[in-house]
Motif scaffolding. Structure first.
Motif, PDB file in Angstrom:
ATOM      1  N   ALA A   1       0.784  -1.164  -0.031  1.00  0.00           N
ATOM      2  CA  ALA A   1       0.073  -0.150   0.030  1.00  0.00           C
ATOM      3  C   ALA A   1       0.831   1.330  -0.129  1.00  0.00           C
ATOM      4  O   ALA A   1       0.362   2.382  -0.688  1.00  0.00           O
ATOM      5  N   HIS A   2       2.027   1.176   0.577  1.00  0.00           N
ATOM      6  CA  HIS A   2       2.989   2.311   0.736  1.00  0.00           C
ATOM      7  C   HIS A   2       3.533   2.897  -0.854  1.00  0.00           C
ATOM      8  O   HIS A   2       3.399   3.822  -1.133  1.00  0.00           O
ATOM      9  N   ILE A   3       3.716   1.837  -1.519  1.00  0.00           N
ATOM     10  CA  ILE A   3       4.125   2.064  -3.001  1.00  0.00           C
ATOM     11  C   ILE A   3       3.129   2.515  -3.841  1.00  0.00           C
ATOM     12  O   ILE A   3       3.215   3.484  -4.595  1.00  0.00           O
ATOM     13  N   TYR A   4       1.864   1.947  -3.482  1.00  0.00           N
ATOM     14  CA  TYR A   4       0.731   2.404  -4.395  1.00  0.00           C
ATOM     15  C   TYR A   4       0.366   3.749  -4.275  1.00  0.00           C
ATOM     16  O   TYR A   4       0.242   4.544  -5.109  1.00  0.00           O
ATOM     17  N   ALA A   5       0.512   4.069  -2.896  1.00  0.00           N
ATOM     18  CA  ALA A   5       0.228   5.428  -2.421  1.00  0.00           C
ATOM     19  C   ALA A   5       1.152   6.468  -2.911  1.00  0.00           C
ATOM     20  O   ALA A   5       0.861   7.431  -3.561  1.00  0.00           O
ATOM     21  N   LEU A   6       2.253   6.022  -3.024  1.00  0.00           N
ATOM     22  CA  LEU A   6       3.664   7.116  -3.372  1.00  0.00           C
ATOM     23  C   LEU A   6       3.170   7.037  -5.085  1.00  0.00           C
ATOM     24  O   LEU A   6       3.460   8.438  -5.549  1.00  0.00           O
ATOM     25  N   VAL A   7       3.048   6.155  -5.834  1.00  0.00           N
ATOM     26  CA  VAL A   7       3.073   6.214  -7.190  1.00  0.00           C
ATOM     27  C   VAL A   7       1.834   7.026  -7.564  1.00  0.00           C
ATOM     28  O   VAL A   7       1.765   7.750  -8.534  1.00  0.00           O
ATOM     29  N   GLY A   8       0.657   6.639  -6.930  1.00  0.00           N
ATOM     30  CA  GLY A   8      -0.465   7.417  -7.100  1.00  0.00           C
ATOM     31  C   GLY A   8      -0.463   8.923  -6.983  1.00  0.00           C
ATOM     32  O   GLY A   8      -1.039   9.644  -7.611  1.00  0.00           O
TER      33      GLY A   8
END
Length: 180
Positions: free
Chosen positions: A45-52
């Motif tokens: 979820a951290h990488i998804y949040a950062l990329v989004g």
């Protein structure tokens, strides 16, 4: 997601933009004050949040950002796994051996590490097909890494990368061809 990926993402953002952009990205992603450790594994979820958040901040599609980041990763990945790379390997050989050599090592280092599964088949001396399987649905990162490998091995002009995606995004085929 392995902490080293987050640290490299931080460096990528700081190099491409600046440190304040990284801090703002953390803040708008709900990760303000988050420090990443290269020995830890963090929620996807951290990488998804950062990329989004990065896509919204820049107006650049998330897939494009993932590809660019994948290209950026290659020199560091090659340095990290230099002892595992055979001297005669070039772009296609690196891809062909990634699952058996590099991903195997990543999984051995930490039980929670879960790089995507790459089933690579040689279709001919200058062509291969990658079956990318991952619940993360980040195949654009893999496409960027393939392009980055071609650049690293000074084969960018000879290598063609053609991704085809199934609707669920968990299974993507990537055809890689070297023109002779």
């Amino acid at each position: 997601m392995h902490g080293s990926i987050f640290l490299l993402l931080k460096r990528y953002v700081q190099t491409t933009y600046d440190h304040s952009t990284w801090l703002k990205l953390l803040d708008v992603s709900g990760l303000s004050g988050q420090d990443f450790d290269h020995k830890e594994v963090y929620p996807d979820a951290h990488i998804y949040a950062l990329v989004g958040s990065a896509a919204r901040m820049t107006g650049i599609p998330a897939e494009t950002l993932q590809e660019k980041f994948g290209e950026y990763l290659v020199p560091d990945l090659m340095h990290m796994y230099a002892k595992l790379v055979e001297p005669g390997w070039r772009t296609l050989e690196m891809i062909e051996h990634t699952e058996r050599v590099m991903h195997k090592r990543v999984r051995e280092e930490h039980a929670e590490n879960a790089p995507p599964v790459l089933d690579v088949r040689r279709l001919g001396p200058n062509e291969l097909l990658i079956d990318y399987v991952s619940g993360r649905r980040m195949s654009a990162l893999a496409v960027g890494i393939v392009r980055g490998l071609a650049t690293y091995f000074d084969e960018a002009e000879q290598i063609t990368v053609e991704p085809t995606t199934r609707e669920d995004g968990r299974h993507v085929q990537i055809r890689v061809t070297r023109r002779t």
